[in-house]
Design a protein around this motif. Sequence first.
Motif, PDB file in Angstrom:
ATOM      1  N   LEU A 174       0.828  -1.212   0.000  1.00  0.00           N
ATOM      2  CA  LEU A 174       0.000   0.000   0.000  1.00  0.00           C
ATOM      3  C   LEU A 174       0.860   1.258   0.000  1.00  0.00           C
ATOM      4  O   LEU A 174       0.548   2.234  -0.696  1.00  0.00           O
ATOM      5  N   CYS A 175       1.926   1.241   0.779  1.00  0.00           N
ATOM      6  CA  CYS A 175       2.807   2.414   0.817  1.00  0.00           C
ATOM      7  C   CYS A 175       3.478   2.621  -0.531  1.00  0.00           C
ATOM      8  O   CYS A 175       3.612   3.767  -1.002  1.00  0.00           O
ATOM      9  N   THR A 176       3.911   1.537  -1.158  1.00  0.00           N
ATOM     10  CA  THR A 176       4.501   1.644  -2.494  1.00  0.00           C
ATOM     11  C   THR A 176       3.487   2.190  -3.492  1.00  0.00           C
ATOM     12  O   THR A 176       3.820   3.028  -4.346  1.00  0.00           O
ATOM     13  N   MET A 177       2.242   1.741  -3.393  1.00  0.00           N
ATOM     14  CA  MET A 177       1.205   2.206  -4.301  1.00  0.00           C
ATOM     15  C   MET A 177       0.965   3.704  -4.141  1.00  0.00           C
ATOM     16  O   MET A 177       0.813   4.436  -5.128  1.00  0.00           O
ATOM     17  N   ALA A 178       0.948   4.199  -2.896  1.00  0.00           N
ATOM     18  CA  ALA A 178       0.716   5.627  -2.667  1.00  0.00           C
ATOM     19  C   ALA A 178       1.841   6.478  -3.256  1.00  0.00           C
ATOM     20  O   ALA A 178       1.590   7.522  -3.867  1.00  0.00           O
ATOM     21  N   VAL A 179       3.099   6.024  -3.086  1.00  0.00           N
ATOM     22  CA  VAL A 179       4.232   6.781  -3.616  1.00  0.00           C
ATOM     23  C   VAL A 179       4.228   6.751  -5.144  1.00  0.00           C
ATOM     24  O   VAL A 179       4.480   7.767  -5.807  1.00  0.00           O
ATOM     25  N   GLN A 180       3.935   5.586  -5.725  1.00  0.00           N
ATOM     26  CA  GLN A 180       3.886   5.477  -7.183  1.00  0.00           C
ATOM     27  C   GLN A 180       2.768   6.328  -7.773  1.00  0.00           C
ATOM     28  O   GLN A 180       2.922   6.915  -8.845  1.00  0.00           O
ATOM     29  N   ALA A 181       1.631   6.369  -7.086  1.00  0.00           N
ATOM     30  CA  ALA A 181       0.520   7.181  -7.582  1.00  0.00           C
ATOM     31  C   ALA A 181       0.898   8.654  -7.619  1.00  0.00           C
ATOM     32  O   ALA A 181       0.553   9.377  -8.564  1.00  0.00           O
ATOM     33  N   LYS A 182       1.628   9.123  -6.609  1.00  0.00           N
ATOM     34  CA  LYS A 182       2.056  10.520  -6.616  1.00  0.00           C
ATOM     35  C   LYS A 182       3.042  10.786  -7.748  1.00  0.00           C
ATOM     36  O   LYS A 182       2.952  11.798  -8.450  1.00  0.00           O
ATOM     37  N   ALA A 183       3.989   9.845  -7.942  1.00  0.00           N
ATOM     38  CA  ALA A 183       4.958  10.012  -9.025  1.00  0.00           C
ATOM     39  C   ALA A 183       4.258  10.040 -10.382  1.00  0.00           C
ATOM     40  O   ALA A 183       4.587  10.850 -11.251  1.00  0.00           O
ATOM     41  N   GLY A 184       3.249   9.167 -10.568  1.00  0.00           N
ATOM     42  CA  GLY A 184       2.496   9.176 -11.818  1.00  0.00           C
ATOM     43  C   GLY A 184       1.732  10.467 -12.025  1.00  0.00           C
ATOM     44  O   GLY A 184       1.666  10.992 -13.141  1.00  0.00           O
ATOM     45  N   ALA A 185       1.159  10.997 -10.932  1.00  0.00           N
ATOM     46  CA  ALA A 185       0.427  12.265 -11.039  1.00  0.00           C
ATOM     47  C   ALA A 185       1.372  13.410 -11.400  1.00  0.00           C
ATOM     48  O   ALA A 185       1.027  14.298 -12.189  1.00  0.00           O
TER      49      ALA A 185
END
Length: 560
Positions: free
Chosen positions: A124-135
């Motif tokens: 979940l933490c990896t997903m949150a960081v990746q989502a920010k990078a994608g945004a």
Amino acid sequence: MVLSLVSICAREVVSDHSASPCWLRWVPRELYRPLLEAAFSGCRPLAVGELVQRWPERTLRVGGRRKQGQTAPNRLCIQALLLAVVRGLSDQRYALQVLDLCGLQGDEGGMGDPMGGWSLTVALCTMAVQAKAGAQRAQRREGERERKRFSALEREKDVKRERGQWKRGKELNGDGMGTDNKDLSWKSCGVLSEEEVIKGVRRRMEMERKRESAVAGSGGSRKETESVNSDVLVHVRADLFVNARSWERVRVALNTSGPLKLQCRYLRVEEISVSSIRTLLDLLPRQGLLGIDVRYSNLGVAGLAELLPLLSTFPALSSLRLHYCNLDFRRDHPGQEEALRDLSLGLTTLQELRRLSLTALRLPGQLRVLLSSLPQPLEILELPYLSLSPADLAYLSCSHHASTLQQLDLSENHVDQTTLPSIRRLLSQASSSLQHLSLSGCGLTDGLLGLLLPSLGGCWALKSLALALNPLSMAGLMDLVRMAVRMPSLRHLLYPNPLEDYQPGLPDLPSSAQLLDWPLDEATDINTTSSQLKRVLMDGGRSDVFLTCDLLNYDKDLVD
């Protein structure tokens, strides 16, 4: 478990992934849930990903309490779900706003390769960081497009200005156009491009403002925080499991402002310091946390007293669990009385606390200090391995918690003739509310159990009873099962192996540790003991009571 026709059809539909393009476009929104459940149960990660990426509702709940025999979702399916959520963020038609994964985690290494609490937290933490990078990448691409569009508008404006000047010069040289028409032509040519330029500038300024707000840290002003929260697309609710290996990753994820925002329902921490726990609590949203579980951390009395004021800032906090946290009230340390006073004052601020679990904290004679400070009566009280004194049990039996207890665990606290009256009085006070009781490893002999059986039989709401690792004979077990027949709500009974089933050499009054380590007699068939006890149940017409002596796999939460 009997499957419905919809479930059977859903399993058949998701079984063939090559056919998914045919049926995905025609699926009505009310069938997404059974299809997703079928994809999880059938371990179809590709189907899980496609369904989640097209999820038509605002909320998706995966997890929760599982029924008996039901396994946790497969690791690959959970990973496919998380990836699909991140992919869906780039689609403006994506309807999902709340992803609820509370209770999703299984046991690490269990059947079917489930994802445990630690692995799920890291994912979940990896997903949150990746989502920010994608945004951020999407914002940079959008900014580049806006820059090119603005440059094109500027070039077009320059061209039109040059054309206007050329026309005006031509008219002044005698082309015959009137002054009013010349001015009108010039203005109309300039006004159109000016409006477009203004729109482009405003759009770039708005995007720049959003980008600066997203980059701003969590320590910014309230206005900046509100701007960051306005950019959140999906709120992710989950139970987080944090230890020394994952602490930094969790801290970064909770401190990340982006399209995905983590919210914690139950926080479990292991082997991390008081300062690290404080940092995590400071980063969590105040409204969502229901419970905190601290294990194998060297809190000490002073550390717990330091954490309690921070815990009181979570208005919905109802559960506090402390396991092996080095709370020792027996040692004569300087400042111990002051720490106890601070601890008592801190407990008074936990207005919504309903569950308190304390394991191996060495609290003889101090139970009154802890429980009398709580403003509301407890519903769940777990006190295993606490070396409770007769004064502790006497206080508990007369406290304002006794009549509201629904779950009580006194395992590994010695019971004898001096403490038995307090136990009986406690059971009498809790007879109408108590649903789960554990007295495992309490040293109950046949004689003590015989004196306790009337009080146990009076607990008419009791659903599960655990009496493992007590030195009972076969005759004592038969009396116990006969009493269980007369308890209408009882569904689970964890009984100890009778003394007759052990190899010779066992002491007359063995401890729970000796009963756990002493080998069973190979000449004795354990199934014979189980059959005799079950026969007593059958003769009493109670086929609905589950009997077991398997201490390791016993789970009271599977009742009902």
